[in-house]
Design an enzyme around this catalytic site. Sequence first.
Site, mmCIF file in Angstrom:
data_model
loop_
_atom_site.group_PDB
_atom_site.id
_atom_site.type_symbol
_atom_site.label_atom_id
_atom_site.label_comp_id
_atom_site.label_asym_id
_atom_site.label_seq_id
_atom_site.Cartn_x
_atom_site.Cartn_y
_atom_site.Cartn_z
ATOM 1 N N CYS A 81 -12.550 -5.447 5.313
ATOM 2 C CA CYS A 81 -11.945 -6.027 6.511
ATOM 3 C C CYS A 81 -11.138 -7.248 6.081
ATOM 4 C CB CYS A 81 -13.023 -6.422 7.512
ATOM 5 S SG CYS A 81 -12.404 -7.434 8.871
ATOM 6 N N CYS A 105 -13.724 -3.189 12.775
ATOM 7 C CA CYS A 105 -14.739 -3.786 11.903
ATOM 8 C C CYS A 105 -16.027 -3.989 12.699
ATOM 9 C CB CYS A 105 -14.242 -5.117 11.354
ATOM 10 S SG CYS A 105 -15.494 -5.982 10.396
ATOM 11 N N ASP A 146 -3.468 1.159 6.688
ATOM 12 C CA ASP A 146 -2.513 0.799 5.634
ATOM 13 C C ASP A 146 -2.160 -0.689 5.665
ATOM 14 O OD1 ASP A 146 -2.597 3.502 5.190
ATOM 15 O OD2 ASP A 146 -0.710 3.905 6.240
ATOM 16 N N CYS A 172 -12.766 -10.567 7.957
ATOM 17 C CA CYS A 172 -14.033 -11.211 7.619
ATOM 18 C C CYS A 172 -14.564 -10.794 6.250
ATOM 19 C CB CYS A 172 -15.078 -10.909 8.687
ATOM 20 S SG CYS A 172 -15.651 -9.194 8.645
ATOM 21 N N GLU A 187 -1.896 -1.659 -5.849
ATOM 22 C CA GLU A 187 -3.085 -1.010 -6.400
ATOM 23 C C GLU A 187 -2.822 -0.510 -7.805
ATOM 24 O OE1 GLU A 187 -5.784 1.711 -3.561
ATOM 25 O OE2 GLU A 187 -3.641 1.865 -3.294
ATOM 26 N N CYS A 219 -16.987 -8.105 12.595
ATOM 27 C CA CYS A 219 -16.265 -9.107 13.385
ATOM 28 C C CYS A 219 -15.474 -8.504 14.541
ATOM 29 C CB CYS A 219 -15.317 -9.914 12.487
ATOM 30 S SG CYS A 219 -13.869 -8.982 11.954
ATOM 31 N N ASP A 260 0.862 -1.174 0.000
ATOM 32 C CA ASP A 260 0.000 0.000 0.000
ATOM 33 C C ASP A 260 0.901 1.227 0.000
ATOM 34 O OD1 ASP A 260 -2.772 1.201 0.425
ATOM 35 O OD2 ASP A 260 -1.615 2.113 2.059
HETATM 36 ZN ZN ZN Z 1 -14.350 -7.901 9.940
#
Ligand code: ZN
Length: 455
Positions: free
Chosen positions: A338, A356, A366, A341, A282, A359, A174
């Site tokens: 995330c 998150c 980053d 999850c 990216e 979860c 990243d």
């Molecule tokens: Zn999550």
Amino acid sequence: MLGRLFGASRYVWNWALARRSQAYQTDKIKLNWVSLSREFTALKAAPGTAWLGELPREPFSQVLRDQERAFGNFFAGRARYPRFRRRGSRVRVRFTLDQRREQVARGVDAERWAYVQLPGLGRVKLRRTEALEGRLRSVTLSRDGAGRYFAAITADGVELTEPPAARTHAVGIDVGLRTLVVMHDGEQARAIPAPKALSGKLARLRRYQRHQSRQWAAQMRAQGLDPAKPVPKGVRLGMSRRRLRTRARIARLHAGVADLRGDALQRASTGVVREAEVIALESLRVKALARSMGRRGFRRSVADASLGALRRQILYKGAWAGRQVVAVDPFYPSSKTCSNCAAVNTALKLEKHWVCLTCGAQHDRDVNAAKNLRAEGLRMLADLSPATAERAGSDAREVACAAEAAERATVHPLQRRPTMNREPAQRSAQAARPARTETRQALSQTARRRVRAGL
Ligand SMILES: [Zn+2]
């Protein structure tokens, strides 16, 4: 003499460009460099431009050939229409080296100097930053905006050095401003910070820019003009000694900032390529680049410009080292997903840390993005098996491009990989230009945002 030569080569470029455009507009003919060289010989005999005849002619035929190539690229759709060169832009002149006699005194390893004998210029002394090996083909002399002189020498017949073994299989990376690069290898993250010295330079730059605008206003008043209004057409502002000094200082600082930034990017890309066999990053956000420079757009646009430079470097250095570089779909939400999850946090803005909601995992923005990019890159690679290659679209091309470049590198084993992290002179024209505009954009708005952007 070099100064005259640089000016003259700019003059010849602009003259040839004007001749081509004119010939095409009035007679619908495309001039090529052969006919232009003939016209150039006549130009040197003309009374107004006889001064061209006093200079070595070699760089001028190179200029005409370069322009021919620029037009070739334009007609093939690879580049924009060649543009006129302005005073003060970076200038370069190229000399082809004679293969029958030695023009370069390379110096032994203990010496830091080399000498090159150039027609019309005599013996030019160079500080060596590389061992000069192989058959030396050409020397390009250039001067940057800060008045520094560089020489880039091309050579062939130099042994290829063995690429270093990768430490791990795959990393996601990243790119940002706070930290230049955050990598994740599946188990842990590693960060490459942005250069610290930059903020001091930027503060100094802002001070000089204040001086400049004050001196500019003073000059306006001295010439009986209103500093609040733009300079009327046809009026030339005088240059005071102080203004000249400020301008030189600003140019030097710009060059220093560009060096720091360029060097940091080179080190980061080398570090990334050493790290892994598979590198996922990216894609360039074309949309973000096209977006206007609003307050919000600033950080992103600088990051995008760095991302662009880093990406190019990782692609070619990756190809040298035989790595696989995967560009992840620009619409893949690497920051908002995330990594634990796979839930997408649509409410995420620019926070450094987040939790998150699905979860409860705690994320560093980053690190989470790097983790996601790695997983997505590996998934794309698995998908790129021949059976499903069609659906990957542009990303497939990206991988193919790196692979193809790698192949080319093995076909010509005599090209040595240039040593990385050296003087800015080794950067190619294409690489240097975007970096420059990017710094300019960045600098025009720097200080106010410096703290927020973490520069
Ligand atoms: Zn999550």
